[in-house]
Design a protein around this motif. Structure first.
Motif, short mmCIF file in Angstrom:
data_model
loop_
_atom_site.label_atom_id
_atom_site.label_comp_id
_atom_site.label_asym_id
_atom_site.label_seq_id
_atom_site.Cartn_x
_atom_site.Cartn_y
_atom_site.Cartn_z
N PHE A 72 20.48 44.47 36.51
CA PHE A 72 20.42 45.37 37.07
C PHE A 72 20.97 44.84 38.03
N ASP A 74 24.53 43.31 37.10
CA ASP A 74 25.52 43.93 36.87
C ASP A 74 26.35 45.13 38.09
N VAL A 75 25.82 45.14 39.43
CA VAL A 75 26.29 45.63 40.14
C VAL A 75 26.60 44.72 40.91
N ARG A 88 28.90 43.09 39.83
CA ARG A 88 30.37 43.07 38.74
C ARG A 88 30.63 44.22 38.34
N SER A 89 30.09 45.51 39.39
CA SER A 89 30.43 46.53 38.91
C SER A 89 31.52 47.07 40.16
N VAL A 90 31.09 46.41 41.72
CA VAL A 90 31.44 46.87 42.20
C VAL A 90 32.48 46.30 42.76
N PRO A 91 33.61 46.75 43.40
CA PRO A 91 35.00 45.99 43.90
C PRO A 91 34.44 44.52 45.31
N TYR A 101 28.35 36.40 43.09
CA TYR A 101 29.39 36.92 41.90
C TYR A 101 29.51 36.06 41.37
N TYR A 148 28.51 36.30 37.00
CA TYR A 148 29.13 36.73 35.94
C TYR A 148 28.50 34.55 34.82
#
Lengths: 217, 237
Positions: free
Chosen positions: A56, A59-60, A62-65, A98, A102
């Motif tokens: 989680f 994932d955050v 990767r999903s927040v700019p 970040y 990945y």
């Protein structure tokens, strides 16, 4: 266009910016890879349910700019915790996380691509889990992971252009400052773009070469 | 150390504005995606055309899009083209008696920048997908009497779009995240721009950006989940 008001001092500023870009990239890729490999092995070994907290968080990331991650982290550290931490450290921290997000995905995918039978054979020969990981799974997985990892490192270098929000003078910010002063946007931007391209292009080509060379078919 | 007083109320008051911004973000992302797919298909056909100039255009576009930061591309669309525009303005002014400002509006520049980036990456996805489609597909389509464009349009392209559907979803998520870069070219109607502007008024930096982060997270989750549902529905066979 070739009559530019740029002095050697301005050029030196750009070079320093480029050095900062490379420094931040190197630090974050180094830390991020270590964290990412650990998280990736954990996620692979623990299975999807136990790994939910790690998955989680990553994932955050990767999903927040990245721009928002940086602003948020900087606001948190300076305004909420009231710590005296430089923008440089914040930038390295956020970019590391970040990268780790990945990288763990790459490591997990690569470990899944190692045939279970190979690992079972190793274990049945009396290898411990650690030996199996070290001598069988990771070497095989690194073949799959390395090309993607190269792509990731280049991605981090390109994304490090965003750390201007925490006041780090990397290449993009130096360029922007010079544009404000010299009013020659096209020339300066081209210079900046050429720098990124010259670093990124050969390495990307090398990555795709490895991918072709090392693919299993 | 922890004497920061959170004021979530104040931040939540601006939630309507931020949701409005989220809509703009989504709009830019969708438009850039549609345009990006079209350009990527165009680039693919350029590459396959065999014409050296057209192939050169594709290579240049793709390599520049993939090897420079998205931020740089958006800057280029805004300031770089304006640099050209200023030159043209200076040239036309004495003759026409008025200035032609060729600088793109932030919205258009952002859209152009993201579209450029999308097209480059999508072209690579399409290339990978095309490799996965056997040549025999085209040949059998041709031998059934289809013309080359028909064979490409009815036989190859649907398979190509199907194979590259998942990478395309990823690219869409990327496009949503990239809209936040509009802030650097004074775009102030997208989610990041709205948040940034409100922060300058109410100084609730942490709270505001936290809410924006949640909105972005929810948006990307909705996109990936619905893409998965659409894929399950479209690709049943």
């Amino acid at each position: 266009m070739f009559e530019t008001a740029m002095t050697a001092k301005d050029f030196w500023m750009l070079v320093q910016g480029a050095g900062m870009t490379l420094l931040v990239t190197a630090i974050s890729v180094a830390i991020g890879t270590v964290v990412g490999v650990i998280c990736g092995i954990f996620r692979f070994q623990a299975g999807p349910w136990w790994a939910i907290p790690v998955t989680f968080v990553l994932d955050v990331c990767r999903s927040v700019p990245l721009l928002i991650q940086l602003s948020l982290a900087f606001a948190f550290v300076t305004a909420v915790l009231k710590l005296r931490i430089s923008g440089f450290s914040v930038a390295c921290g956020v970019l590391s996380l970040y990268t780790a997000a990945y990288c763990s995905e790459i490591v997990r995918g690569a470990l899944e691509s190692v045939p279970p039978n190979t690992r079972r054979a190793g274990r049945s020969l009396g290898m411990t889990w650690l030996q199996d990981m070290r001598y069988i799974a990771l070497p095989l997985a690194s073949r799959v992971a390395l090309p993607s990892w190269i792509g990731l490192s280049l991605g981090v270098m390109k994304d490090s252009a965003l750390i201007y929000v925490v006041n780090v003078s990397e290449l993009m910010k130096s360029t922007k400052d010079l544009i404000t002063r010299l009013q020659e946007p096209l020339f300066l931007l081209l210079l900046c773009g050429v720098f990124y391209f010259v670093i990124s292009f050969p390495v990307a080509r090398f990555g795709s070469y490895l991918e072709k060379r090392w693919s299993n078919d | 150390m922890f004497n920061y007083s959170f004021r979530w109320n104040q931040a939540f008051q601006s939630l309507p504005d931020m949701l409005q911004g989220a809509l703009v973000t989504l709009e830019v992302a969708v438009l850039s995606m549609i345009l990006g797919i079209l350009f990527a298909i165009l680039l693919t056909s350029f590459r396959l055309s065999g014409n050296r100039v057209l192939r050169g255009i594709t290579t240049t576009w793709v390599e520049v899009a993939r090897n420079t930061p998205a931020l740089f591309q958006i800057y280029m669309a805004f300031f770089g083209l304006a640099g050209l525009g200023i030159a043209i303005t200076g040239w036309t002014q004495p003759h026409l008696g008025f200035a032609v400002d060729l600088r793109l509006s932030p919205y258009v520049a952002l859209l152009a920048g993201i579209t450029f980036n999308n097209a480059g990456y999508l072209h690579e996805n399409f290339r990978g997908a095309l490799k996965a489609i056997p040549d025999t597909q085209t040949r059998s389509a041709r031998s059934l009497g289809m013309s080359a464009p028909q064979a490409f349009g009815y036989v190859v392209m649907p398979q190509m779009l199907r194979i590259s559907f998942l990478p395309m979803t990823n690219q869409f998520v990327w496009a949503i995240l990239m809209t936040s870069l509009g802030a650097v070219i004074s775009m102030n109607s997208d989610l990041f721009g709205v948040t940034d502007n409100l922060v300058k008024i109410n100084f609730r930096t942490f709270e505001m950006f936290a809410i924006a982060a949640v909105i972005f997270y929810v948006m990307t989750k909705i996109v990936t989940l619905s893409a998965r549902l659409i894929a399950a529905r479209l690709f049943r066979y």
